[in-house]
Structure formats: C-alpha cells, structure tokens
Write a protein that holds these residues in place. Structure first.
Motif, PDB file in Angstrom:
ATOM      1  N   ASP A  14       0.803  -1.228   0.000  1.00  0.00           N
ATOM      2  CA  ASP A  14       0.000   0.000   0.000  1.00  0.00           C
ATOM      3  C   ASP A  14       0.836   1.278   0.000  1.00  0.00           C
ATOM      4  N   GLY A  15       2.059   1.196   0.536  1.00  0.00           N
ATOM      5  CA  GLY A  15       2.903   2.384   0.598  1.00  0.00           C
ATOM      6  C   GLY A  15       2.779   3.139   1.901  1.00  0.00           C
ATOM      7  N   TYR A  16       1.975   2.622   2.835  1.00  0.00           N
ATOM      8  CA  TYR A  16       1.861   3.276   4.151  1.00  0.00           C
ATOM      9  C   TYR A  16       1.501   2.241   5.201  1.00  0.00           C
ATOM     10  N   LEU A  17       1.659   2.633   6.437  1.00  0.00           N
ATOM     11  CA  LEU A  17       1.397   1.748   7.566  1.00  0.00           C
ATOM     12  C   LEU A  17       0.874   2.593   8.723  1.00  0.00           C
ATOM     13  N   PHE A 146      -4.144   9.485   0.911  1.00  0.00           N
ATOM     14  CA  PHE A 146      -3.160   8.703   0.149  1.00  0.00           C
ATOM     15  C   PHE A 146      -3.832   8.020  -1.039  1.00  0.00           C
ATOM     16  N   ILE A 147      -3.090   7.813  -2.109  1.00  0.00           N
ATOM     17  CA  ILE A 147      -3.531   6.938  -3.193  1.00  0.00           C
ATOM     18  C   ILE A 147      -2.732   5.643  -3.040  1.00  0.00           C
ATOM     19  N   PRO A 148      -3.376   4.603  -2.446  1.00  0.00           N
ATOM     20  CA  PRO A 148      -2.623   3.371  -2.145  1.00  0.00           C
ATOM     21  C   PRO A 148      -1.979   2.781  -3.399  1.00  0.00           C
ATOM     22  N   GLY A 149      -0.781   2.316  -3.238  1.00  0.00           N
ATOM     23  CA  GLY A 149      -0.077   1.662  -4.338  1.00  0.00           C
ATOM     24  C   GLY A 149       0.657   2.621  -5.259  1.00  0.00           C
TER      25      GLY A 149
END
Ligand code: SIN
Ligand code: MN
Length: 263
Positions: A14-17, A146-149
C-alpha cells in the motif's frame, strides 16, 4: 520496536502503515504542549499560512527543542526507519504540521521524493516520513489522503507550485490524480493522539484545508539513509538538513523524565 512481516508486507503493497498506539496519550500531550510553545516563537523555522499569523509548520524543532531532540532519536521511529530503509539513517527533515482549526490550508497532491529529488538532489527514494499524530485526526479535519499503491510508480511529472499556499511544492496535475485514483482510490487514515503513520516517499498524497473547529497537529520525522544523503544545498539548512551523522536510537522510555516533570 520491531515491525512484523505482515506489517512490512502491507507497507510494501500500500505504501503506508498505520500504528494506532505507537505513543501513549500522555506522550502525545507532552509533544503537543511543546509544539504550541514553539508555534508562538518568532523565528524563521516557524512558518505561517498566507494570512501571516496562523502556524502552518515548524521546521527543525529537534535542533532547538530538547524534547523533540529526543523524539528525533526515538526507537519507535528510528528502529522502523532503519528496518524499512535498510540501513543507518539521519534526519533529512523534521516538521510539526499544524493544520489549524478553521485556518489550516491545503497541501496539494504531491510525492515527497519529487521535491527531495528536484530540490535537494537526493539520489534515491530511500528517505521517508515517520509521522505521529498529536491530535485526533478524523476524516474531516484535514487528514492525509493517500492513493494506495502509487508509490510503485516512481517519480511522476510535477510542476513547481509557488502560489497556492505559503510553501513551495512540486505538485501533480488533476489529470494524473484522476487517473491514479481511478485505479487505487483514496484513503485517509485516522487515529487518536499518539498514532503513528509511516509512508513511502513516492506515495502520492495531499490534505484538504481544515474548516472544522478541530486542530490537527502531526509530527513528521523524515529519515534518510546515510548513504543516500542529499547533494544540493539550495534550500535552507532547517528545511533540508546537512548533518548526515547516523542516528543512534535512545531507550524506549527516553521521554519518562519529561513525563514526570509534566505531571
Ligand atoms: C506533507 O505532505 O508534507 C504534509 C501534509 C500535511 O501535513 O497535511
Ligand atoms: Mn508530503
């Protein structure tokens, strides 16, 4: 502080946590009190919205606040930074973003690494943000979107926007955002004071203006791998740091004395 294999997988996908209780409510309250003290100072690191008075961000607080000097070396941020980035890290940037009640302005759609590459000549996207919420961040008070990915797409074309807010930023155009959102959607992670939010420097993100009565302070510790240090010193030192000394994390209870004094 160790991240599990599942957390690392989620971050990669996803690019975030999101880490809901990374810091205690008491630790977050301590940091918030210090942030409000710093916002009242008259120094170049404290930047205001276009109205000239509302705090927008405080840069480099770890260089003039003993509390934030510790936060910048906190193991709950620096251990994950070394793990995710794969080596020793230094602090590239340190921000206390306000998004003040009623008057907090927008952060346009952008990628952090887009700015660090173009302005600071950071060689690779091996730096990123390790953020901590100091207030409740809800869906209405200007959460990060956020835009996941999208972190998988590398550096996207961007324009240098010097007009929209008081802070220059390399921003993405509407057509690009519409195309990326059609594929990845938009998420706005929420959480209480003390929640952690780590995100990749190529993840496309932005945040709305805050027209609610709820302020939304977030601390951003930007760690960069020491072998990926910046090579252009165009921006002020307090915005893009030039001390590439590896951070040695402190003990997990490094804020205990400060908490005791505050009680
Ligand atoms: C940023 O993207 O650097 C800040 C965004 C925010 O605090 O809303
Ligand atoms: Mn950003």
């Amino acid at each position: 502080m160790h991240l599990s294999p599942e957390q690392l997988q989620l971050f990669d996908r996803d690019g975030y946590l999101v880490l809901p209780n990374l810091f205690s409510p008491e630790e977050a309250a301590l940091m918030k009190r210090e942030t409000l003290r710093l916002y009242a100072l008259d120094r170049p690191e404290i930047q205001r919205e276009k109205d000239g008075s509302t705090p927008r961000t405080a840069f480099a607080a770890h260089t003039f606040s003993p509390l934030f000097a510790k936060v910048a070396r906190h193991p709950r941020l620096i251990d994950p930074a070394m793990k995710i980035l794969g080596g020793q890290v230094y602090i590239h940037q340190f921000k206390l973003n306000a998004k003040a009640a009623f008057d907090g302005d927008v952060w346009q759609w952008h990628q952090d690494y887009g700015t660090w590459q173009r302005d600071d000549d950071m060689p690779e996207p091996r730096g990123m943000n390790f953020a901590v919420f100091l207030d409740e961040v809800n869906t209405l008070n200007g959460p990060l979107m956020f835009i996941p990915g999208s972190h998988k797409l590398g550096v996207l074309e961007a324009d240098h926007d010097l007009r929209t807010t008081s802070y220059p930023l390399w921003t993405l155009d509407n057509e690009t955002i519409a195309r990326l959102v059609a594929k990845g959607g938009i998420v706005a992670p929420t959480g209480g004071p003390g929640a952690g939010l780590f995100f990749h420097s190529c993840l496309v993100h932005g945040s709305n203006a805050n027209m609610t009565p709820w302020g939304r302070i977030i601390v951003y510790v930007t760690a960069n791998r020491v072998d990926n240090a910046i090579r252009r010193f165009k921006r002020p030192e307090y915005i893009a740091h030039r001390d590439f000394t590896p951070i040695v994390p402190l003990a997990d209870d490094c804020l205990a004395d400060d908490l005791r004094h505050a009680a």
